[in-house]
Scaffold this active site. Sequence first.
Site, PDB file in Angstrom:
ATOM      1  CE1 TYR A   1      -3.228   2.896   0.433  1.00  0.00           C
ATOM      2  CE2 TYR A   1      -2.806   2.878   2.798  1.00  0.00           C
ATOM      3  CZ  TYR A   1      -3.417   3.436   1.699  1.00  0.00           C
ATOM      4  OH  TYR A   1      -4.211   4.547   1.844  1.00  0.00           O
TER       5      TYR A   1
ATOM      6  CG  ASP B   1      -3.848   1.938  -3.493  1.00  0.00           C
ATOM      7  OD1 ASP B   1      -3.378   2.536  -4.489  1.00  0.00           O
ATOM      8  OD2 ASP B   1      -4.594   2.493  -2.663  1.00  0.00           O
TER       9      ASP B   1
END
Length: 318
Positions: free
Chosen positions: A171, A210
């Site tokens: 992330y 992400d």
Amino acid sequence: MPKRGKKGAVAEDGDELKTEPEAKKSKTAAKKNDKEAAGEGPALYEDPPDQKTSPSGKPATLKICSWNVDGLRAWIKKKGLDWVKEEAPDILCLQETKCSENKLPAELQELPGLSYQYWSAPXXKEGYSGVGLLSRQCPLKVSYGIGEEEHDQEGRVIVAEFDSFVLVTAYVPNAGRGLVRLEYRQRWDEAFRRFLKGLASRKPLVLCGDLNVAHEEIDLRNPKGNKKNAGFTPQERQGFGELLQAVPLADSFRHLYPNTPYAYTFWTYMMNARSKNVGWRLDYFLLSHSLLPALCDSKIRSKALGSDHCPITLYLAL
């Protein structure tokens, strides 16, 4: 603990909580978007049928899913786990879990088939960041972070080594509203690139998660209006390009679908962005080039609900 506030607010450390500023539109453009939202225009994306064989005809043997869930507990309430059970991945990677390991929902810990579970969360920031990796098969080795103290305080990376590849779920830090964290993001990008290059020198690499950047103009709906916004600055795009070159890695989706437009994985909750498909492609599966002959398909499950991101799925024939 950062205050939750409204979507688009900034956490105490400057990390932006998901915004997507739009370029100003004329009335004509607004009418066009209304038509596109109704399915009368070209802006909607349809996930094509899954390709489950490699270019040489080998059947897929591994299915990996990645999803920024925007908070585990809220995601479960929105039936995110129902989608996971139906998709039935061999490995599930989750980002922005916002949950410490000692507070994991029981439904997740008891998830059938994915019994090997690994979690990372910030030690001093409850309800912020966090990643998880759940697997049917026990990894050979699991580690957390990238080995640099400055970048390992926020629970952003898990590394799992398997027989024929290394899987990294990440992330990546957001540059923040007003780009208040852009300098930090650039330091992260450089350190992350070094770390991944080291991993890839020993074993083929799969990076998913992400990555908080839309690489090219095709990867977001409003490129012209977002060139000074987090996720599409020249610095972030250049950093992503350098990552692909230096490690090196291939963007699995663009390798298979180089010119497919309107394929996004994130939509702000504001302004009916998802129904209009005003989005960004921020979530990726990046692969070592040696794995490309094993690549069967790279999917964007844009119809799956439960978060402001949708899940993505990778098929490999290993």
